[in-house]
Design an enzyme around this catalytic site. Structure first.
Site, mmCIF file in Angstrom:
data_model
loop_
_atom_site.group_PDB
_atom_site.id
_atom_site.type_symbol
_atom_site.label_atom_id
_atom_site.label_comp_id
_atom_site.label_asym_id
_atom_site.label_seq_id
_atom_site.Cartn_x
_atom_site.Cartn_y
_atom_site.Cartn_z
ATOM 1 C CG ASN A 96 -2.304 0.620 0.870
ATOM 2 O OD1 ASN A 96 -2.375 1.544 0.058
ATOM 3 N ND2 ASN A 96 -3.353 0.109 1.481
ATOM 4 C CG HIS A 126 23.349 4.897 11.799
ATOM 5 N ND1 HIS A 126 23.899 5.339 10.617
ATOM 6 C CD2 HIS A 126 22.005 4.974 11.644
ATOM 7 C CE1 HIS A 126 22.929 5.683 9.781
ATOM 8 N NE2 HIS A 126 21.771 5.470 10.380
ATOM 9 N N GLY A 153 -1.153 -0.856 9.060
ATOM 10 C CA GLY A 153 -0.662 0.479 8.733
ATOM 11 C C GLY A 153 0.338 0.998 9.754
ATOM 12 C CB ALA A 171 -2.456 -0.489 12.772
ATOM 13 N NE ARG A 177 12.563 -9.072 21.563
ATOM 14 C CZ ARG A 177 13.000 -9.262 22.800
ATOM 15 N NH1 ARG A 177 12.759 -10.409 23.414
ATOM 16 N NH2 ARG A 177 13.690 -8.332 23.417
ATOM 17 N NE ARG A 194 -6.870 -15.236 18.017
ATOM 18 C CZ ARG A 194 -7.833 -14.877 17.186
ATOM 19 N NH1 ARG A 194 -8.101 -13.609 16.979
ATOM 20 N NH2 ARG A 194 -8.532 -15.789 16.538
#
Length: 203
Positions: A96, A126, A153, A171, A177, A194
């Site tokens: 998207n 970095h 999103g 979202a 990790r 879950r």
């Protein structure tokens, strides 16, 4: 991949070669890196400008700049890549709008993945030492996203993360990790809340 914890000078190799190997490199020093990123970013802007007028041409530009692209890959502009050749996208995947793949680490997105708007995939790390960071040292770690994953999103995926097949990332989550297959993970940092059972895939 090198596990060296501190940058060491290596003038015998190009910065690009060091980057691809996962070693420390200076991203502001290699002219070939600047040429690659400028060219890729230019192509991204061309894709956005072209998308409404000639979607097929925009699609060809998009898949043509990737390392690999499966059949039926779909996307919505704008999108922002540093190195198109370092991104691999599987068949049937949808990306998207406002997608960002940052840095030169290899990113592999599997088949039938749904990538929500404003997803951010970060591969660079970095240097922690201030002097080394000022000198522009970084290294990159790969990101791997399995088949049938759904990224909601504004999801952020950090360097070196693998997300297992069939998992869902809520979202706004920040994935720091690895996430196992077949789970829902949410939050900052993302945590599994879950396990998805077979009935969830019935439809």
């Amino acid at each position: 991949m090198s596990q060296t914890t501190r940058p060491t000078p290596d003038p015998g190799r190009s910065e690009f070669d060091k980057m691809v190997a996962g070693d420390w490199y200076r991203y502001r020093s290699g002219p070939e890196l600047a040429e690659l990123t400028i060219g890729t970013q230019r192509t991204c802007r061309q894709i956005t400008a072209l998308f409404d007028e000639d979607r097929d041409a925009a699609q060809k530009l998009f898949t043509g700049m990737l390392g690999t692209a499966g059949e039926g890959v779909d996307f919505r502009p704008p999108l922002y890549l540093d190195y198109g050749s370092r991104l691999h996208v599987g068949s049937g995947t949808f990306i998207n709008a406002d997608f960002l793949a940052l840095g030169g680490g290899e990113i592999t997105i599997g088949k039938n993945v749904l990538v929500g708007p404003s997803a951010r995939l970060y591969t660079p790390i970095h240097a922690l030492d201030v002097g080394e960071r000022r000198a522009g040292y970084e290294r990159v770690l790969p990101i791997r996203i399995g088949d049938d994953v759904w990224l909601g999103g504004n999801v952020v995926v950090c360097p070196g993360v693998t997300i297992g097949a069939g998992s869902v990332i809520g979202a706004g989550s920040v994935v720091t990790r690895d996430v196992p297959p077949g789970v829902i993970a949410v939050g900052n940092p993302a945590r599994v809340i879950r396990t998805l059972v077979e009935v969830d895939h019935a439809d």
